[in-house]
Design a protein around this motif. Structure first.
Motif, PDB file in Angstrom:
ATOM      1  N   ASP A 301     -80.058  34.089 -36.990  1.00 11.10           N
ATOM      2  CA  ASP A 301     -79.725  33.412 -38.232  1.00 11.10           C
ATOM      3  C   ASP A 301     -80.975  33.217 -39.078  1.00 11.10           C
ATOM      4  OD1 ASP A 301     -77.041  31.774 -39.072  1.00 11.10           O
ATOM      5  OD2 ASP A 301     -78.826  30.918 -39.994  1.00 11.10           O
ATOM      6  N   ARG A 302     -80.761  33.102 -40.385  1.00  7.49           N
ATOM      7  CA  ARG A 302     -81.890  32.875 -41.293  1.00  7.49           C
ATOM      8  C   ARG A 302     -82.287  31.412 -41.380  1.00  7.49           C
ATOM      9  NH1 ARG A 302     -79.639  34.672 -46.658  1.00  7.49           N
ATOM     10  NH2 ARG A 302     -77.646  34.305 -45.603  1.00  7.49           N
ATOM     11  N   PHE A 303     -81.452  30.518 -40.826  1.00  3.41           N
ATOM     12  CA  PHE A 303     -81.682  29.096 -41.016  1.00  3.41           C
ATOM     13  C   PHE A 303     -81.702  28.377 -39.666  1.00  3.41           C
ATOM     14  CE2 PHE A 303     -79.291  30.827 -44.617  1.00  3.41           C
ATOM     15  CZ  PHE A 303     -80.227  30.631 -45.630  1.00  3.41           C
ATOM     16  N   GLU A 304     -82.197  27.130 -39.710  1.00  4.39           N
ATOM     17  CA  GLU A 304     -82.324  26.329 -38.505  1.00  4.39           C
ATOM     18  C   GLU A 304     -80.967  26.153 -37.812  1.00  4.39           C
ATOM     19  OE1 GLU A 304     -83.690  21.764 -37.242  1.00  4.39           O
ATOM     20  OE2 GLU A 304     -83.282  22.290 -39.341  1.00  4.39           O
ATOM     21  N   LEU A 305     -80.973  26.227 -36.475  1.00  3.62           N
ATOM     22  CA  LEU A 305     -79.759  26.049 -35.698  1.00  3.62           C
ATOM     23  C   LEU A 305     -79.491  24.565 -35.453  1.00  3.62           C
ATOM     24  CD1 LEU A 305     -80.247  28.869 -33.049  1.00  3.62           C
ATOM     25  CD2 LEU A 305     -78.918  28.967 -35.162  1.00  3.62           C
ATOM     26  N   PHE A 306     -78.222  24.249 -35.203  1.00  5.85           N
ATOM     27  CA  PHE A 306     -77.817  22.863 -34.950  1.00  5.85           C
ATOM     28  C   PHE A 306     -77.490  22.692 -33.477  1.00  5.85           C
ATOM     29  CE2 PHE A 306     -74.595  19.563 -34.483  1.00  5.85           C
ATOM     30  CZ  PHE A 306     -75.193  18.509 -35.164  1.00  5.85           C
ATOM     31  N   PHE A 307     -78.051  21.636 -32.851  1.00  8.96           N
ATOM     32  CA  PHE A 307     -77.728  21.281 -31.480  1.00  8.96           C
ATOM     33  C   PHE A 307     -77.242  19.835 -31.465  1.00  8.96           C
ATOM     34  CE2 PHE A 307     -80.804  24.704 -31.052  1.00  8.96           C
ATOM     35  CZ  PHE A 307     -80.209  25.507 -30.085  1.00  8.96           C
ATOM     36  N   PRO A 308     -76.126  19.543 -30.795  1.00 12.01           N
ATOM     37  CA  PRO A 308     -75.531  18.206 -30.876  1.00 12.01           C
ATOM     38  C   PRO A 308     -76.342  17.152 -30.131  1.00 12.01           C
ATOM     39  CG  PRO A 308     -74.347  19.556 -29.293  1.00 12.01           C
ATOM     40  CD  PRO A 308     -75.330  20.465 -29.968  1.00 12.01           C
ATOM     41  N   GLU A 309     -76.126  15.901 -30.533  1.00 18.48           N
ATOM     42  CA  GLU A 309     -76.750  14.759 -29.873  1.00 18.48           C
ATOM     43  C   GLU A 309     -76.082  14.525 -28.519  1.00 18.48           C
ATOM     44  OE1 GLU A 309     -79.046  12.665 -28.748  1.00 18.48           O
ATOM     45  OE2 GLU A 309     -79.428  12.027 -30.817  1.00 18.48           O
ATOM     46  N   ARG A 310     -76.882  14.241 -27.490  1.00 18.08           N
ATOM     47  CA  ARG A 310     -76.348  13.975 -26.166  1.00 18.08           C
ATOM     48  C   ARG A 310     -76.779  12.616 -25.618  1.00 18.08           C
ATOM     49  NH1 ARG A 310     -74.640  18.856 -23.747  1.00 18.08           N
ATOM     50  NH2 ARG A 310     -75.289  20.736 -24.850  1.00 18.08           N
ATOM     51  N   ARG A 311     -77.660  11.917 -26.314  1.00 18.24           N
ATOM     52  CA  ARG A 311     -78.229  10.676 -25.781  1.00 18.24           C
ATOM     53  C   ARG A 311     -77.279   9.502 -26.018  1.00 18.24           C
ATOM     54  NH1 ARG A 311     -83.815  11.123 -28.926  1.00 18.24           N
ATOM     55  NH2 ARG A 311     -82.300  11.719 -30.532  1.00 18.24           N
ATOM     56  N   GLN A 312     -77.012   8.763 -24.939  1.00 16.86           N
ATOM     57  CA  GLN A 312     -75.980   7.737 -24.948  1.00 16.86           C
ATOM     58  C   GLN A 312     -76.219   6.655 -26.005  1.00 16.86           C
ATOM     59  OE1 GLN A 312     -73.254   7.823 -23.092  1.00 16.86           O
ATOM     60  NE2 GLN A 312     -72.420   5.818 -23.560  1.00 16.86           N
ATOM     61  N   PHE A 313     -77.467   6.261 -26.237  1.00 19.82           N
ATOM     62  CA  PHE A 313     -77.739   5.145 -27.147  1.00 19.82           C
ATOM     63  C   PHE A 313     -77.219   5.410 -28.552  1.00 19.82           C
ATOM     64  CE2 PHE A 313     -80.339   2.945 -30.306  1.00 19.82           C
ATOM     65  CZ  PHE A 313     -80.228   1.632 -29.867  1.00 19.82           C
ATOM     66  N   PHE A 314     -77.220   6.673 -28.983  1.00 22.19           N
ATOM     67  CA  PHE A 314     -76.869   6.990 -30.368  1.00 22.19           C
ATOM     68  C   PHE A 314     -75.375   7.234 -30.568  1.00 22.19           C
ATOM     69  CE2 PHE A 314     -81.313   8.308 -29.905  1.00 22.19           C
ATOM     70  CZ  PHE A 314     -81.884   7.697 -31.013  1.00 22.19           C
ATOM     71  N   LEU A 315     -74.550   7.067 -29.498  1.00 20.49           N
ATOM     72  CA  LEU A 315     -73.201   7.595 -29.575  1.00 20.49           C
ATOM     73  C   LEU A 315     -72.124   6.604 -30.003  1.00 20.49           C
ATOM     74  CD1 LEU A 315     -73.325   9.913 -26.450  1.00 20.49           C
ATOM     75  CD2 LEU A 315     -73.584  10.530 -28.856  1.00 20.49           C
ATOM     76  N   GLU A 316     -72.144   5.356 -29.498  1.00 17.85           N
ATOM     77  CA  GLU A 316     -71.069   4.435 -29.858  1.00 17.85           C
ATOM     78  C   GLU A 316     -71.098   4.134 -31.352  1.00 17.85           C
ATOM     79  OE1 GLU A 316     -69.085   0.154 -28.605  1.00 17.85           O
ATOM     80  OE2 GLU A 316     -70.790   0.934 -27.484  1.00 17.85           O
ATOM     81  N   ASN A 317     -69.950   4.309 -31.999  1.00 15.07           N
ATOM     82  CA  ASN A 317     -69.825   4.173 -33.457  1.00 15.07           C
ATOM     83  C   ASN A 317     -70.773   5.124 -34.191  1.00 15.07           C
ATOM     84  OD1 ASN A 317     -67.796   2.083 -33.706  1.00 15.07           O
ATOM     85  ND2 ASN A 317     -69.321   0.661 -32.899  1.00 15.07           N
ATOM     86  N   GLY A 318     -71.168   6.200 -33.508  1.00 18.15           N
ATOM     87  CA  GLY A 318     -72.101   7.147 -34.113  1.00 18.15           C
ATOM     88  C   GLY A 318     -71.561   7.823 -35.353  1.00 18.15           C
ATOM     89  N   ASP A 319     -70.221   7.867 -35.510  1.00 16.18           N
ATOM     90  CA  ASP A 319     -69.653   8.510 -36.686  1.00 16.18           C
ATOM     91  C   ASP A 319     -70.033   7.788 -37.971  1.00 16.18           C
ATOM     92  OD1 ASP A 319     -67.671   6.496 -35.541  1.00 16.18           O
ATOM     93  OD2 ASP A 319     -66.771   6.868 -37.502  1.00 16.18           O
ATOM     94  N   LEU A 320     -70.330   6.466 -37.896  1.00 16.42           N
ATOM     95  CA  LEU A 320     -70.755   5.733 -39.083  1.00 16.42           C
ATOM     96  C   LEU A 320     -72.013   6.339 -39.696  1.00 16.42           C
ATOM     97  CD1 LEU A 320     -70.185   2.035 -37.969  1.00 16.42           C
ATOM     98  CD2 LEU A 320     -69.271   3.084 -40.059  1.00 16.42           C
ATOM     99  N   PHE A 321     -72.857   6.941 -38.857  1.00 14.92           N
ATOM    100  CA  PHE A 321     -74.113   7.515 -39.320  1.00 14.92           C
ATOM    101  C   PHE A 321     -74.042   9.052 -39.358  1.00 14.92           C
ATOM    102  CE2 PHE A 321     -75.036   3.769 -36.587  1.00 14.92           C
ATOM    103  CZ  PHE A 321     -75.442   2.893 -37.564  1.00 14.92           C
ATOM    104  N   ALA A 322     -73.622   9.643 -38.231  1.00 21.09           N
ATOM    105  CA  ALA A 322     -73.760  11.090 -38.053  1.00 21.09           C
ATOM    106  C   ALA A 322     -72.710  11.896 -38.803  1.00 21.09           C
ATOM    107  CB  ALA A 322     -73.707  11.432 -36.564  1.00 21.09           C
ATOM    108  N   ASN A 323     -71.548  11.301 -39.121  1.00 20.67           N
ATOM    109  CA  ASN A 323     -70.475  12.079 -39.738  1.00 20.67           C
ATOM    110  C   ASN A 323     -70.478  12.008 -41.255  1.00 20.67           C
ATOM    111  OD1 ASN A 323     -69.835  12.390 -37.085  1.00 20.67           O
ATOM    112  ND2 ASN A 323     -67.656  12.124 -37.368  1.00 20.67           N
ATOM    113  N   PHE A 324     -71.486  11.378 -41.817  1.00 20.70           N
ATOM    114  CA  PHE A 324     -71.619  11.348 -43.275  1.00 20.70           C
ATOM    115  C   PHE A 324     -72.024  12.756 -43.736  1.00 20.70           C
ATOM    116  CE2 PHE A 324     -72.735   9.988 -47.443  1.00 20.70           C
ATOM    117  CZ  PHE A 324     -72.127   8.753 -47.623  1.00 20.70           C
ATOM    118  N   GLY A 325     -71.270  13.320 -44.690  1.00 23.14           N
ATOM    119  CA  GLY A 325     -71.589  14.651 -45.186  1.00 23.14           C
ATOM    120  C   GLY A 325     -70.776  15.728 -44.501  1.00 23.14           C
ATOM    121  N   TYR A 326     -71.322  16.941 -44.482  1.00 22.09           N
ATOM    122  CA  TYR A 326     -70.664  18.109 -43.898  1.00 22.09           C
ATOM    123  C   TYR A 326     -71.516  18.688 -42.774  1.00 22.09           C
ATOM    124  CZ  TYR A 326     -67.362  18.196 -47.815  1.00 22.09           C
ATOM    125  OH  TYR A 326     -66.378  17.886 -48.714  1.00 22.09           O
ATOM    126  N   GLU A 327     -71.005  19.749 -42.147  1.00 24.43           N
ATOM    127  CA  GLU A 327     -71.705  20.352 -41.019  1.00 24.43           C
ATOM    128  C   GLU A 327     -73.131  20.752 -41.361  1.00 24.43           C
ATOM    129  OE1 GLU A 327     -68.839  21.292 -42.218  1.00 24.43           O
ATOM    130  OE2 GLU A 327     -67.292  21.285 -40.653  1.00 24.43           O
TER     131      GLU A 327
END
Length: 729
Positions: A301-327
């Motif tokens: 690919d010509r652009f940076e690859l995306f790897f998902p978050e796996r660390r437990q601390f960032f996950l509960e209610n993580g959609d409030l932060f991480a799901n803002f915007g698009y892929e």
């Protein structure tokens, strides 16, 4: 020209706002009454307590697949009760036809489509947007996740609860106890949204208690029934969890010739319930050594690859932060924090204030790294979400990254006064109609950095319609050249994008074929002068069989006008010149076998043109065999053959990954996998032993090696032993 997309965004926003979002809850007539347990409940998979004899039974499930027009042929019975501390669940999963159950293993958070399973979906705020999921497969492996966006489940979330599965000749029984302290819910509420999902692979039938149309997942919170409480759920009272860890290990960098680094670390996480629906998370000196390493991929690919978050601390209610915007337009991406610098401490407040408001606030502090001249940094993220109508919402976000202290190796220059910061402000409207047929989003972002010049904003929108047969979507984006999200994931700047797509499904009266139909997806990119730079158009046709195997064929047209120099191998160092034009076509096919077999496989292939009038052949496959339910063996492979003119010539890349999963019990696990990546000339070996000696308390032993393939020289080696214990008051 930019005004065209801006006007288009405003028009689409107007359409989003005009779609009805109010309405009666679809399945509100499906009610299950829950009352206090009339006797103690022992979690053993045996239906012998008086509490279960007195409980109301949910039965007469509806079929979702293969068809959603009749009752299920597979009988399922569900009962629920509670006491002061726990919510209890009992499920009797009757067999419709004789034969063994199908499961992958005893691994926690199993793959839904590859296991006979039962799942519970709870909308504890009755807002049809957020909730919790618990379940098990027929061998007793647990499933738990946090729910967001009305029907998505994040299985990385993990909490304390107990369960037992017992198998009989004609059924399997699942019994569970979920502490009220392990979930969040609105104080005093006496009606929760709830649904139950059953997958039986012998009959290839998926069903649910409250009916769900087949185009939606059974997790869709828009289609939950109602759990009616005899009395309001008890308040969990003081709810404080402290999770300390002790880690010892060693790191040896053979490639750098450095001495062995012995690591001994102690840290702690804490969870404090501010209210029954609002939680404060704290962490001091966290360690994530037990987190499995990323799966490698061949990067062309010509652009940076995306790897998902796996660390437990960032996950509960993580959609409030991480799901803002698009892929590919994320103002916040938590993996930017702490992967290349140690996290010293952090705090996060997140959850519900009331039925309409959710909030999130997070602050993390990292230390400086002398080797990479990285200063200490502070990260702050704040988000708020306000429900609009029945299932839609308006959300806002603020992201700030600030360098602190002295810049390493910079003669005492203060990082903060040197202007090292990046900030983002964002606002978005998320549409979800009451029946989930219409969904969409409109988004605006603005970034701020020192010495910033020019436009630094984003606006984007999409609108999607999904009926039983027809799905279509319109999406467009604009990312300005100077927009910067240092704590986000925005791999591309300075473009307009138009992305329409559609699909249609036929449901024939066939004993072999479940559905089939065409898809079309066009992605058009333009630079800021409205010159087209990319046209990626894909036509596909997919056939899904009743056995759950799938066959897909596709044709793709590519036209790329490079905006910067690019190495088409991402390996040689030789590049194509910027502003050169490249056009090619390719065809591909993919087949995924049915999940019921002990031996499973998938294979996909693509052949066609490539950059510089070259050719590319790709073959990807995975084979697996399971000794049910204890051992799973798999092998993935990816082969790329690039035939290009000089100076690249012919290039071959292999990526091979064997894996062994051993689940001795549902609390004792061993995983070993290797990855040979020819593109980066590396062999990675990762082994992990995990003993869950108490709910949410673990002992890990992790061994990681990286090798140079020839002459099999060790680059670096890591060994870590980690102990965690979860205390709750």
């Amino acid at each position: 020209m930019g005004k065209k997309i801006g006007n288009g965004c405003c028009i689409l926003l107007g359409i989003l706002l005009s779609i009805p979002v109010l309405g009666q809850k679809i399945n509100e007539d499906y009610k299950l009454h829950i009352k206090r347990a009339s006797s103690p409940v022992i979690i053993d998979g045996i239906v012998d307590e008086q509490a279960w004899k007195d409980a109301e039974v949910a039965r007469d499930f509806y079929m979702i697949l293969p068809m959603d027009t009749s009752f299920s042929q597979v009988e399922t019975e569900v009962m629920m009760t509670f006491d002061e501390e726990r919510l209890y669940l009992l499920v009797i999963n009757h067999h419709a036809v004789p034969g063994p159950y199908y499961v992958e293993s005893l691994r926690r958070d199993f793959s839904f489509g590859k296991n006979d399973n039962f799942l519970l979906f709870m909308d504890t705020f009755d807002d049809q947007t957020n909730g919790f999921s618990f379940g098990a497969n027929a061998a007793g492996a647990q499933w738990d996740g946090i729910m967001y966006e009305g029907g998505r489940v994040d299985l990385s979330w993990d909490n304390k609860w107990v369960s037992k599965v017992k198998n009989y000749e004609d059924k399997w029984v699942f019994e569970a106890a979920i502490p009220f302290k392990s979930i969040r819910y609105k104080k005093g509420i006496r009606e929760w949204g709830i649904n139950f999902s059953r997958l039986d692979l012998k009959t290839t039938e998926k069903s649910s208690w409250a009916p769900v149309p087949r185009q939606f997942p059974s997790a869709s919170l828009a289609y939950t029934g109602v759990l009616v409480w005899e009395e309001a759920p008890p308040e969990p009272g003081m709810n404080v969890s402290v999770i300390p860890y002790v880690m010892g290990g060693r790191v040896k960098d053979h490639e750098g010739g450095l001495p062995t680094d012995y690591q001994n670390r102690v840290g702690v996480d804490a969870k404090i319930a501010v209210s029954s629906s609002l939680n404060l998370d704290l962490t001091v000196n966290p360690d994530f050594s037990q987190v499995e390493v990323d799966r490698q991929i061949t990067n062309l690919d010509r652009f940076e690859l995306f790897f998902p978050e796996r660390r437990q601390f960032f996950l509960e209610n993580g959609d409030l932060f991480a799901n803002f915007g698009y892929e590919t337009i994320r103002p916040f991406f938590s993996r930017r924090i702490g992967l290349n610098a140690p996290i010293q401490f952090g705090a996060r407040l997140s959850g519900k204030i009331n039925r309409d408001w959710r909030i999130g606030a997070m602050n993390m502090q990292t230390g400086q790294v002398e080797e990479t001249l990285t200063p200490a940094q502070n990260f702050t993220v704040m988000s708020a979400q306000r429900r609009v109508g029945q299932r839609s919402n308006i959300a806002a976000i603020f992201v700030n990254k600030t360098s602190m202290g002295e810049l390493p190796g910079n003669n005492g220059v203060d990082a903060a006064t040197n202007g090292a910061y990046n900030r983002n402000l964002g606002l978005e409207y998320n549409l979800a109609s009451s029946n989930n047929l219409w969904t969409g989003k409109a988004l605006f972002l603005k970034s701020f950095s020192p010495n910033q010049s020019g436009e630094s904003m984003v606006h984007a929108a999409n609108l999607k319609y999904a009926s039983g047969n027809l799905t279509w979507e319109w999406k467009h984006e604009y990312v300005s050249p100077q927009y910067t999200a240092e704590v986000g994931y925005v791999p591309r700047n300075g473009y307009y994008r138009v992305n329409p797509n559609a699909a249609y499904l036929f449901f024939p009266k066939s004993k072999k074929i479940l559905n089939h139909g065409p898809t079309v997806n066009t992605s058009l990119f333009y630079n800021t002068g409205w010159e087209q730079t990319d046209n990626i158009t894909e036509l596909g046709y997919t056939m899904r069989f009743r056995s759950q195997s799938t066959l897909t064929a596709r044709y793709t047209y590519n036209r790329i006008l490079l905006q910067q120099a690019f190495d088409p191998t991402n390996f040689s160092g030789d590049t194509l010149a910027a502003f050169t034009d490249h056009t090619w076509n390719s065809v591909g096919v993919q087949y995924v076998s049915k999940p019921q077999s002990l031996f499973t496989y998938s294979i996909s292939s693509q052949y066609g043109g490539y950059f510089a009038q070259g050719e590319r052949f790709n073959l990807t496959g995975e084979i697996g065999y399971r000794f049910q339910p204890y051992v799973g063996l798999s092998l993935t492979g990816n082969y790329n053959q690039l035939d290009l003119p000089e100076p690249w010539g012919d290039t071959r890349f292999w990526l091979v990954g064997p894996r062994v999963d051993v689940t001795f019990t549902n609390t004792l696990f061993f995983t070993a996998f290797a990855q040979y990546n020819e593109q980066i000339d590396n062999i990675n070996l990762n082994t992990r032993f995990q003993w869950r000696f108490k709910p949410a308390s673990d002992l890990y032993l992790v061994f990681t090696d990286n090798y140079l393939p020839a002459p099999f020289y060790v680059k670096n080696r890591t060994l870590a032993l980690k102990f965690t214990y979860w205390w709750t008051w």
